[in-house]
Design a protein around this motif. Structure first.
Motif, mmCIF file in Angstrom:
data_model
loop_
_atom_site.group_PDB
_atom_site.id
_atom_site.type_symbol
_atom_site.label_atom_id
_atom_site.label_comp_id
_atom_site.label_asym_id
_atom_site.label_seq_id
_atom_site.Cartn_x
_atom_site.Cartn_y
_atom_site.Cartn_z
ATOM 1 N N ARG A 66 0.623 -1.545 -0.483
ATOM 2 C CA ARG A 66 0.006 -0.226 -0.199
ATOM 3 C C ARG A 66 0.559 1.640 0.120
ATOM 4 N NH1 ARG A 66 -5.523 -0.099 1.377
ATOM 5 N NH2 ARG A 66 -6.150 -2.589 0.613
ATOM 6 N N LYS A 67 2.356 0.646 -0.279
ATOM 7 C CA LYS A 67 3.316 2.396 -0.011
ATOM 8 C C LYS A 67 2.906 3.339 -1.040
ATOM 9 C CE LYS A 67 7.614 3.436 1.445
ATOM 10 N NZ LYS A 67 8.581 3.214 1.168
ATOM 11 N N GLU A 68 2.476 3.329 -1.964
ATOM 12 C CA GLU A 68 2.511 4.713 -3.070
ATOM 13 C C GLU A 68 0.838 5.370 -2.615
ATOM 14 O OE1 GLU A 68 1.117 4.346 -7.429
ATOM 15 O OE2 GLU A 68 3.132 2.797 -7.441
ATOM 16 N N GLN A 69 0.579 4.323 -2.476
ATOM 17 C CA GLN A 69 -1.142 5.142 -2.016
ATOM 18 C C GLN A 69 -0.794 5.508 -0.652
ATOM 19 O OE1 GLN A 69 -3.911 1.757 -1.744
ATOM 20 N NE2 GLN A 69 -4.335 1.803 -3.705
ATOM 21 N N LEU A 70 -0.400 5.862 0.172
ATOM 22 C CA LEU A 70 -0.004 6.274 1.598
ATOM 23 C C LEU A 70 0.633 7.411 1.462
ATOM 24 C CD1 LEU A 70 -0.593 2.922 3.630
ATOM 25 C CD2 LEU A 70 -1.842 5.734 3.727
ATOM 26 N N SER A 71 1.831 7.830 0.111
ATOM 27 C CA SER A 71 2.442 8.673 0.070
ATOM 28 C C SER A 71 2.152 10.197 0.725
ATOM 29 C CB SER A 71 3.433 8.486 -1.570
ATOM 30 O OG SER A 71 2.494 9.313 -2.675
ATOM 31 N N GLY A 72 3.279 10.716 1.216
ATOM 32 C CA GLY A 72 3.048 11.854 1.776
ATOM 33 C C GLY A 72 3.000 11.483 3.801
ATOM 34 N N THR A 73 2.991 10.005 3.971
ATOM 35 C CA THR A 73 2.535 9.958 4.582
ATOM 36 C C THR A 73 3.160 9.032 5.624
ATOM 37 O OG1 THR A 73 -0.027 9.985 4.505
ATOM 38 C CG2 THR A 73 0.277 9.094 5.901
ATOM 39 N N ASP A 74 3.644 9.924 7.213
ATOM 40 C CA ASP A 74 4.127 8.882 7.916
ATOM 41 C C ASP A 74 2.905 8.146 9.183
ATOM 42 O OD1 ASP A 74 6.338 9.958 7.821
ATOM 43 O OD2 ASP A 74 6.406 11.471 9.335
ATOM 44 N N LEU A 75 3.116 7.170 9.562
ATOM 45 C CA LEU A 75 1.974 6.198 9.980
ATOM 46 C C LEU A 75 2.897 5.189 11.205
ATOM 47 C CD1 LEU A 75 1.725 4.908 6.506
ATOM 48 C CD2 LEU A 75 -0.346 5.512 8.007
ATOM 49 N N VAL A 76 2.002 5.052 11.785
ATOM 50 C CA VAL A 76 2.142 3.990 12.915
ATOM 51 C C VAL A 76 1.507 3.046 13.353
ATOM 52 C CG1 VAL A 76 3.020 3.700 15.691
ATOM 53 C CG2 VAL A 76 4.417 5.556 14.815
ATOM 54 N N VAL A 77 1.927 1.643 13.925
ATOM 55 C CA VAL A 77 0.653 0.657 13.637
ATOM 56 C C VAL A 77 0.797 0.396 15.152
ATOM 57 C CG1 VAL A 77 0.215 -1.121 12.691
ATOM 58 C CG2 VAL A 77 0.369 0.439 11.159
ATOM 59 N N LEU A 78 -0.051 -0.484 16.128
ATOM 60 C CA LEU A 78 0.503 -0.839 17.125
ATOM 61 C C LEU A 78 -0.527 -1.582 17.082
ATOM 62 C CD1 LEU A 78 0.098 3.234 17.496
ATOM 63 C CD2 LEU A 78 0.974 1.809 19.803
ATOM 64 N N ALA A 79 0.521 -2.663 17.887
ATOM 65 C CA ALA A 79 -0.521 -4.084 18.036
ATOM 66 C C ALA A 79 -1.284 -4.543 19.064
ATOM 67 C CB ALA A 79 0.285 -5.494 17.115
ATOM 68 N N ARG A 80 -2.401 -4.958 19.152
ATOM 69 C CA ARG A 80 -3.081 -4.396 20.695
ATOM 70 C C ARG A 80 -2.725 -6.336 21.302
ATOM 71 N NH1 ARG A 80 -8.277 -0.648 19.178
ATOM 72 N NH2 ARG A 80 -7.064 1.008 19.787
ATOM 73 N N LYS A 81 -3.115 -6.433 22.528
ATOM 74 C CA LYS A 81 -3.046 -7.434 22.764
ATOM 75 C C LYS A 81 -4.110 -8.748 22.512
ATOM 76 C CE LYS A 81 -3.650 -9.207 27.539
ATOM 77 N NZ LYS A 81 -2.084 -8.724 28.123
ATOM 78 N N GLY A 82 -2.688 -9.723 21.535
ATOM 79 C CA GLY A 82 -3.785 -10.866 21.148
ATOM 80 C C GLY A 82 -4.192 -10.910 19.552
ATOM 81 N N ALA A 83 -3.240 -9.711 19.012
ATOM 82 C CA ALA A 83 -3.408 -9.216 17.280
ATOM 83 C C ALA A 83 -1.886 -10.720 16.725
ATOM 84 C CB ALA A 83 -2.261 -8.379 17.134
ATOM 85 N N HIS A 84 -1.405 -11.309 17.499
ATOM 86 C CA HIS A 84 -1.136 -12.764 17.305
ATOM 87 C C HIS A 84 -2.191 -13.799 17.069
ATOM 88 C CE1 HIS A 84 -1.043 -13.342 21.450
ATOM 89 N NE2 HIS A 84 -0.692 -14.481 20.760
ATOM 90 N N ALA A 85 -3.646 -13.849 17.578
ATOM 91 C CA ALA A 85 -3.566 -15.291 17.378
ATOM 92 C C ALA A 85 -4.920 -15.491 16.688
ATOM 93 C CB ALA A 85 -5.002 -14.686 18.178
#
Length: 118
Positions: A66-85
């Motif tokens: 998705r990188k091309e669609q999101l150009s010009g953006t700083d993003l942080v993705v946080l995994a919450r409890k149980g995201a690995h399930a």
């Protein structure tokens, strides 16, 4: 993103936020013209190193698509409890839905002229 200042900027000046049960995405526009990603996967939320690394890998792979669609953006993705399930397919599905929601919010705010998903 590698610098703590970059993460701090996203946390303190969040302009767009989307979330689901397992992930939270925060975004701000940047002046760099390219999309940059920061990933936060706390040991408290996902205790096993193998599972933490799998979740981080899936987030990075999904972002690359998705990188091309999101150009010009700083993003942080946080995994919450149980995201690995869920399995890899379910995680990818959730991340795709979040990217779509984020892009919709950004377009609605008139913040970007990003392309539609193919």
């Amino acid at each position: 993103m590698l610098q703590s200042e970059d993460f701090r900027a996203v946390f303190s000046h969040t302009r767009f936020k989307v979330s689901c049960r397992h992930f939270l995405m925060l975004a701000i526009p940047n002046e760099k013209g390219e999309a940059r990603l920061g990933v936060v996967v706390a040991k408290k939320n996902i205790p096993g190193a193998v599972q933490r690394n799998r979740v981080k890998r899936l987030i990075r792979e999904n972002f690359r698509r998705r990188k091309e669609q999101l150009s010009g953006t700083d993003l942080v993705v946080l995994a919450r409890k149980g995201a690995h399930a869920p399995g890899n397919v379910a995680i990818n599905h959730r991340l795709n839905a979040l990217w779509d929601d984020l892009l919709k919010k950004m377009r609605a705010a008139g913040d970007t002229d990003r392309q539609e998903s193919p």
